[in-house]
Design an enzyme around this catalytic site. Structure first.
Site, PDB file in Angstrom:
ATOM      1  N   LYS A  13       8.888 -29.440  31.626  1.00 38.75           N
ATOM      2  CA  LYS A  13       8.106 -29.652  30.777  1.00 38.75           C
ATOM      3  C   LYS A  13       7.720 -30.346  29.532  1.00 38.75           C
ATOM      4  O   LYS A  13       6.270 -30.829  29.619  1.00 38.75           O
ATOM      5  CB  LYS A  13       7.768 -27.926  29.990  1.00 38.75           C
ATOM      6  CG  LYS A  13       8.370 -26.720  30.968  1.00 38.75           C
ATOM      7  CD  LYS A  13       8.362 -25.342  30.270  1.00 38.75           C
ATOM      8  CE  LYS A  13       9.820 -25.424  29.422  1.00 38.75           C
ATOM      9  NZ  LYS A  13      10.761 -25.943  30.123  1.00 38.75           N
ATOM     10  N   ARG A  88       7.632 -17.287  26.565  1.00 38.83           N
ATOM     11  CA  ARG A  88       8.685 -16.938  27.400  1.00 38.83           C
ATOM     12  C   ARG A  88       8.389 -15.552  27.949  1.00 38.83           C
ATOM     13  O   ARG A  88       9.731 -14.606  29.192  1.00 38.83           O
ATOM     14  CB  ARG A  88       9.980 -17.321  27.986  1.00 38.83           C
ATOM     15  CG  ARG A  88       9.903 -18.420  27.054  1.00 38.83           C
ATOM     16  CD  ARG A  88      11.561 -19.000  26.742  1.00 38.83           C
ATOM     17  NE  ARG A  88      11.272 -20.811  26.666  1.00 38.83           N
ATOM     18  CZ  ARG A  88      12.341 -20.880  26.763  1.00 38.83           C
ATOM     19  NH1 ARG A  88      13.078 -21.188  27.253  1.00 38.83           N
ATOM     20  NH2 ARG A  88      12.222 -22.541  25.767  1.00 38.83           N
ATOM     21  N   ARG A 127      20.988 -34.229  33.236  1.00 32.60           N
ATOM     22  CA  ARG A 127      20.215 -34.385  31.979  1.00 32.60           C
ATOM     23  C   ARG A 127      21.068 -35.270  30.840  1.00 32.60           C
ATOM     24  O   ARG A 127      21.845 -34.219  29.854  1.00 32.60           O
ATOM     25  CB  ARG A 127      19.391 -33.176  31.586  1.00 32.60           C
ATOM     26  CG  ARG A 127      18.749 -33.094  30.003  1.00 32.60           C
ATOM     27  CD  ARG A 127      17.530 -31.827  30.641  1.00 32.60           C
ATOM     28  NE  ARG A 127      18.356 -30.656  29.906  1.00 32.60           N
ATOM     29  CZ  ARG A 127      17.045 -29.707  29.416  1.00 32.60           C
ATOM     30  NH1 ARG A 127      16.255 -29.613  29.608  1.00 32.60           N
ATOM     31  NH2 ARG A 127      17.865 -28.439  29.138  1.00 32.60           N
ATOM     32  N   ARG A 160      23.528 -31.818  25.424  1.00 36.28           N
ATOM     33  CA  ARG A 160      23.159 -30.311  25.094  1.00 36.28           C
ATOM     34  C   ARG A 160      23.756 -29.352  24.708  1.00 36.28           C
ATOM     35  O   ARG A 160      24.279 -29.426  25.532  1.00 36.28           O
ATOM     36  CB  ARG A 160      21.825 -29.762  25.512  1.00 36.28           C
ATOM     37  CG  ARG A 160      20.350 -30.669  24.380  1.00 36.28           C
ATOM     38  CD  ARG A 160      18.979 -29.949  24.894  1.00 36.28           C
ATOM     39  NE  ARG A 160      19.270 -28.423  24.831  1.00 36.28           N
ATOM     40  CZ  ARG A 160      18.005 -27.966  25.876  1.00 36.28           C
ATOM     41  NH1 ARG A 160      16.969 -28.741  25.898  1.00 36.28           N
ATOM     42  NH2 ARG A 160      17.833 -26.671  26.285  1.00 36.28           N
ATOM     43  N   ARG A 171      20.265 -19.119  31.325  1.00 37.57           N
ATOM     44  CA  ARG A 171      18.787 -19.569  31.031  1.00 37.57           C
ATOM     45  C   ARG A 171      18.025 -19.565  32.915  1.00 37.57           C
ATOM     46  O   ARG A 171      16.362 -18.318  32.255  1.00 37.57           O
ATOM     47  CB  ARG A 171      18.642 -20.810  30.099  1.00 37.57           C
ATOM     48  CG  ARG A 171      19.275 -20.757  29.136  1.00 37.57           C
ATOM     49  CD  ARG A 171      19.101 -21.469  28.163  1.00 37.57           C
ATOM     50  NE  ARG A 171      18.589 -22.955  28.049  1.00 37.57           N
ATOM     51  CZ  ARG A 171      19.704 -24.048  28.208  1.00 37.57           C
ATOM     52  NH1 ARG A 171      21.024 -23.974  28.882  1.00 37.57           N
ATOM     53  NH2 ARG A 171      19.131 -24.783  28.843  1.00 37.57           N
TER      54      ARG A 171
HETATM   55  P1  ADP Z   1      15.464 -24.822  28.160  1.00 34.18           P
HETATM   56  O1  ADP Z   1      13.968 -24.588  27.982  1.00 34.18           O
HETATM   57  O2  ADP Z   1      16.169 -26.156  28.794  1.00 34.18           O
HETATM   58  O3  ADP Z   1      16.175 -22.990  27.700  1.00 34.18           O
HETATM   59  P2  ADP Z   1      14.484 -24.988  25.417  1.00 34.18           P
HETATM   60  O4  ADP Z   1      14.575 -26.411  24.514  1.00 34.18           O
HETATM   61  O5  ADP Z   1      12.937 -25.269  25.957  1.00 34.18           O
HETATM   62  O6  ADP Z   1      15.662 -25.638  26.480  1.00 34.18           O
HETATM   63  O7  ADP Z   1      14.848 -23.468  24.411  1.00 34.18           O
HETATM   64  C1  ADP Z   1      16.205 -24.035  24.152  1.00 34.18           C
HETATM   65  C2  ADP Z   1      16.163 -21.898  23.600  1.00 34.18           C
HETATM   66  O8  ADP Z   1      15.884 -22.310  22.577  1.00 34.18           O
HETATM   67  C3  ADP Z   1      16.427 -21.187  24.642  1.00 34.18           C
HETATM   68  O9  ADP Z   1      17.942 -21.263  24.919  1.00 34.18           O
HETATM   69  C4  ADP Z   1      16.155 -20.349  23.353  1.00 34.18           C
HETATM   70  O10 ADP Z   1      17.465 -19.663  23.179  1.00 34.18           O
HETATM   71  C5  ADP Z   1      15.491 -20.116  22.186  1.00 34.18           C
HETATM   72  N1  ADP Z   1      13.653 -20.283  22.839  1.00 34.18           N
HETATM   73  C6  ADP Z   1      12.707 -21.166  23.206  1.00 34.18           C
HETATM   74  N2  ADP Z   1      11.392 -20.373  23.107  1.00 34.18           N
HETATM   75  C7  ADP Z   1      11.698 -19.540  22.724  1.00 34.18           C
HETATM   76  C8  ADP Z   1      11.225 -18.586  23.415  1.00 34.18           C
HETATM   77  N3  ADP Z   1      10.017 -18.791  24.030  1.00 34.18           N
HETATM   78  N4  ADP Z   1      11.748 -17.417  23.053  1.00 34.18           N
HETATM   79  C9  ADP Z   1      12.972 -16.702  22.862  1.00 34.18           C
HETATM   80  N5  ADP Z   1      13.490 -17.887  22.353  1.00 34.18           N
HETATM   81  C10 ADP Z   1      13.187 -19.138  23.105  1.00 34.18           C
END
Ligand code: ADP
Length: 231
Positions: A13, A88, A127, A160, A171
């Site tokens: 993404k 999400r 990663r 990370r 996740r």
């Molecule tokens: P990944 O897709 O690998 O989980 P991201 O950087 O997109 O990594 O997100 C990191 C964290 O941020 C998620 O695990 C969650 O805790 C939070 N997060 C991100 N986007 C959302 C969302 N739309 N709703 C709720 N929590 C979110």
């Protein structure tokens, strides 16, 4: 034009968001980056979000929805936004739809990047991100020139803290149990663009652009073949 990008962790993404943002003059907006920034700055929102992010759980809708809408209100010189990682859940998608209507905007397409779980696990294990700016590398498929040093800013590459095996699995479970429902939500609204993400980044990008063209959302959108009309 406003786009949504969704897909499991490691589906690409972030990479596609950058490519599309450049190509279509959109503002890239990553919910994960926004949250990490707020956590890093120690804002009250960041402090509230921190335990959720560290566990790999979704943060409460109220926290993330406000953060995203703030970004949508200020587009600068961009013609729209590309949302990476938001929504999400179905409630998040519903709140987004309600809010864009109020802002007199709309979501034009939701792009789903599909990648098999085994490929995701493989990508995520390698990663690394740079300490300074979060540039994303893969030690196996997309390594920097110097081992574990970012090509762009020379800062060291780290994993990370939520990219441990157990947290990644957690996740991914949330994605495949919950976020995956967005497929039906956007398909029902005629906005779904379903893309095979198990290809080279450039190929995936071309497939996305072709699919957006077919959906008829590219006209006047900063696309080189359909010049933006100056707004
Ligand atoms: P990944 O897709 O690998 O989980 P991201 O950087 O997109 O990594 O997100 C990191 C964290 O941020 C998620 O695990 C969650 O805790 C939070 N997060 C991100 N986007 C959302 C969302 N739309 N709703 C709720 N929590 C979110």
């Amino acid at each position: 034009m406003n786009l949504i990008l969704f897909g499991a962790q490691g589906s690409g993404k972030g990479t596609q968001s950058q490519l599309l943002a450049e190509h279509l003059r959109l503002k890239p907006c990553s919910s994960g980056d926004l949250l990490r920034e707020a956590i890093g700055q120690g804002t009250s929102l960041g402090q509230e979000a921190k335990p959720y992010v560290e566990r790999g759980d979704l943060v409460p809708d109220d926290l993330i929805v406000g953060l995203i809408l703030e970004q949508m209100r200020d587009l600068g010189d961009r013609t729209g936004i590309i949302l990476d990682g938001f929504p999400r859940t179905i409630p998040q998608a519903q709140r987004l739809d309600a809010s864009v209507t109020v802002l007199r905007q709309r979501i034009d397409a939701a792009i789903y990047l599909e990648v098999p779980r085994q490929v995701l696990l493989d990508r995520l294990a390698y990663r690394y991100v740079c300490e300074k700016a979060g540039h994303v590398w893969n030690l196996k498929t997309h390594p920097p020139r110097v081992d574990r040093i970012c090509d762009f800013d020379g800062s060291p590459l780290i994993q990370r803290s939520d990219d441990t095996e157990a947290k990644i699995a957690h996740r991914l479970d949330i994605f495949f149990n919950e976020t995956i429902r967005l497929i039906d939500y956007y398909a029902a609204r005629g906005k779904l663009v379903h893309i095979n993400g198990n290809n080279a980044p450039e190929t995936v990008n071309q497939h996305i652009l072709a699919a957006l063209g077919q959906l008829g959302v590219l006209e006047g959108a900063g696309h080189p073949h359909a010049q933006a009309s100056g707004q």
